[in-house]
Structures are given as C-alpha cells and as structure tokens.
Design a protein around this motif. Sequence first.
Motif, mmCIF file in Angstrom:
data_model
loop_
_atom_site.group_PDB
_atom_site.id
_atom_site.type_symbol
_atom_site.label_atom_id
_atom_site.label_comp_id
_atom_site.label_asym_id
_atom_site.label_seq_id
_atom_site.Cartn_x
_atom_site.Cartn_y
_atom_site.Cartn_z
ATOM 1 N N CYS A 1 0.805 -1.145 -0.340
ATOM 2 C CA CYS A 1 0.199 -0.341 0.093
ATOM 3 C C CYS A 1 0.422 0.990 0.427
ATOM 4 O O CYS A 1 0.569 1.978 0.527
ATOM 5 C CB CYS A 1 -0.833 -0.035 0.907
ATOM 6 N N GLN A 2 1.898 1.576 -0.957
ATOM 7 C CA GLN A 2 2.810 2.507 -0.827
ATOM 8 C C GLN A 2 2.490 3.058 -2.086
ATOM 9 O O GLN A 2 0.814 2.895 -2.463
ATOM 10 C CB GLN A 2 3.935 2.026 -0.908
ATOM 11 N N VAL A 3 3.443 3.771 -2.684
ATOM 12 C CA VAL A 3 3.018 4.936 -3.898
ATOM 13 C C VAL A 3 2.136 4.116 -5.078
ATOM 14 O O VAL A 3 1.234 4.395 -5.534
ATOM 15 C CB VAL A 3 4.274 5.580 -3.986
ATOM 16 N N SER A 4 2.976 2.997 -5.494
ATOM 17 C CA SER A 4 2.604 2.475 -6.337
ATOM 18 C C SER A 4 1.137 1.988 -6.606
ATOM 19 O O SER A 4 0.445 2.749 -7.488
ATOM 20 C CB SER A 4 3.280 0.614 -6.620
ATOM 21 N N MET A 5 1.080 2.152 -5.742
ATOM 22 C CA MET A 5 -1.180 0.893 -4.938
ATOM 23 C C MET A 5 -1.800 3.095 -5.913
ATOM 24 O O MET A 5 -2.839 2.417 -6.407
ATOM 25 C CB MET A 5 -1.293 0.976 -3.896
ATOM 26 N N PHE A 6 -1.391 3.717 -5.390
ATOM 27 C CA PHE A 6 -2.781 5.082 -5.473
ATOM 28 C C PHE A 6 -2.407 5.301 -6.747
ATOM 29 O O PHE A 6 -2.993 5.862 -7.607
ATOM 30 C CB PHE A 6 -2.321 6.368 -4.497
ATOM 31 N N MET B 1 9.488 7.548 -13.530
ATOM 32 C CA MET B 1 8.812 7.132 -12.271
ATOM 33 C C MET B 1 9.154 7.884 -11.214
ATOM 34 O O MET B 1 8.269 7.671 -10.340
ATOM 35 C CB MET B 1 8.741 5.933 -12.482
ATOM 36 N N LYS B 2 10.086 8.895 -10.723
ATOM 37 C CA LYS B 2 11.068 9.272 -10.184
ATOM 38 C C LYS B 2 9.861 10.012 -9.544
ATOM 39 O O LYS B 2 9.641 11.289 -10.763
ATOM 40 C CB LYS B 2 12.567 9.673 -10.023
ATOM 41 N N PRO B 3 9.947 10.700 -7.805
ATOM 42 C CA PRO B 3 9.280 11.154 -7.356
ATOM 43 C C PRO B 3 9.472 12.855 -7.807
ATOM 44 O O PRO B 3 10.294 12.887 -7.954
ATOM 45 C CB PRO B 3 8.648 11.089 -5.874
ATOM 46 N N LYS B 4 8.623 13.749 -8.740
ATOM 47 C CA LYS B 4 8.556 14.850 -8.500
ATOM 48 C C LYS B 4 8.948 15.571 -7.767
ATOM 49 O O LYS B 4 8.289 15.504 -6.767
ATOM 50 C CB LYS B 4 7.291 15.383 -9.507
ATOM 51 N N PRO B 5 9.844 16.649 -8.051
ATOM 52 C CA PRO B 5 10.408 17.922 -6.497
ATOM 53 C C PRO B 5 8.902 19.373 -6.347
ATOM 54 O O PRO B 5 8.055 19.170 -7.754
ATOM 55 C CB PRO B 5 11.391 18.836 -6.901
ATOM 56 N N VAL B 6 8.483 18.872 -5.570
ATOM 57 C CA VAL B 6 7.423 19.424 -5.324
ATOM 58 C C VAL B 6 8.254 21.136 -4.872
ATOM 59 O O VAL B 6 8.629 21.458 -4.386
ATOM 60 C CB VAL B 6 6.339 19.393 -4.332
ATOM 61 N N SER B 7 7.478 22.353 -6.130
ATOM 62 C CA SER B 7 8.335 23.278 -5.628
ATOM 63 C C SER B 7 7.036 24.477 -4.866
ATOM 64 O O SER B 7 6.054 23.445 -5.230
ATOM 65 C CB SER B 7 8.466 24.498 -6.759
#
Length: 257
Positions: free
Chosen positions: A120-125, A236-242
């Motif tokens: 139930c981590q990021v992949s699931m969502f 698929m790397k998480p995108k940095p949130v500005s």
Amino acid sequence: MNLSDEQNDNSNDEQITSFFLAVADDLQMFVQLHAKEPDSELLEALVSCGFPNSLGLKLVSEEGNIATQFMARVVETLPETFDDEFLDMLAADFADIYLNHSLQASPLESVWIDEEKLTCQVSMFQVRAWYENYGLMAENWRIRPDDDLVLQLQFISHLFSIADPLKQLEAIARFMDEHLLRWLDQFATRVAHRSATPYFSGIALLTAAYCEELRDLIAKTTNQPRPSQEEIAERMKPKPVSQEVPLSYMPGIGPAV
C-alpha cells in the motif's frame, strides 16, 4: 476509395477487433489462474481446452516457447481425477504465494518497487489513479489492493475489450511499462524457483512471458520502441514539489540587485 477498398478496411478492422478480444480473453484466463486456488472445474477446463495452446496470442519468443511447453506439460500430466489430496496440495501452494507470502513472492507491486518492501505504498495509489481515469475501482482494496497482479491483468484486459482498442494501445503500453512489467518478471522467477508445485511455476512463467510478448507486439503495432528500464525508472522518480516562499525583508535592508 472504392467499394473493394472499403470492404478490405472493414475486414481488417474486424480482424483487429477479433484479435484484441482474444487477448482480453487470454488475460481474463490469467486473472482466473492467479485469483484463487484451483478447483476441479478450473482444472478440467484447462485440460479440455488444451491450455495454454488455446491462447489467442501464440507466443513465439524463446521464453514464450519454453513457458508454453512447460505449462502444456503440466496440464497434460494432471491426474485423471482431482481428489482432495491433490487439490489440498495446490491450495497450500496458492496460500504460500498469494496469501501468507511464505515464498516472499508478493503479487503486489508496492512490495517490489518500494524501498522498504511495504504494501500500500506509492505504486498502489498510482495504479488506483489509472483505474479511476477509466471509471473503475478495486472492489475492496483492503482485501485485494489496487496494485495486485490480478487487478492489473484485469485492467489491461478491460482496455483491450472497450470500444476502439487501437486508440488505447499507447495507454496500455504506458501502464505496462510503468507498473506491471517493472516487477512481474521478478515475481514469476521467484515463484518458479520456490513454489511447491509445477502448476504454479508454469502459471507464473507463462504470465510473465505472455505479457512481455504482448508488450513487444504493441511496440511493433504502434511503431514506438519500448523504453529501457533506466528510462522507466527515471520517468517514475517522484517529481520535486516547488513551493512559493514569501519574501520577507529585514528592516532597513532592501532586496539585493
């Protein structure tokens, strides 16, 4: 365009639609094989249809041929009658793979992708967002999370069965690249090496080979080469949130020029 050309186009469209529906049926068969422990009815159906030679997509790769021949041998050597002892043996193997995870071969994408190997981590969502985009949702994510192998196969089958599936090929390819094919081969290899029965070894290997060959076929059809594993990982790397940080000035000091 003359009438003959139009008839040929219609014939081609019908052949494409027929093939896509056959692929959808193939994937639904894999869903059944992974979804629950086999009973006598399912095993008898595999024997009567000559599985896996009954699949609509005939595998031609080396891995596909090996997996097909292995699974065909498994089906051919099934006992004539399926007594409780035999069914219990398959049920125990199913539980070790899909329920109690004794083999450490989880059918959940998160476990393979997440650094902590958690469910139930990021992949699931991410997978859930795909389903929602097509008006779908998992029946009960607490019992079978969205990134479960069964639901991912079911989703791809759905995309092949809806109207004008040719328009869905790029979406199917992206979903397979970003989710199912990032971990399916690892799952299949571990099941093949650790399962107690050749039945589940064969199912795992055949599923992985089928999906790989299906993805290759999509690449040829769309004329879009498959991205490398490195390209997928980068994508698929998480995108940095500005975040906008409000400016505050110390008294008597203006902004630098």
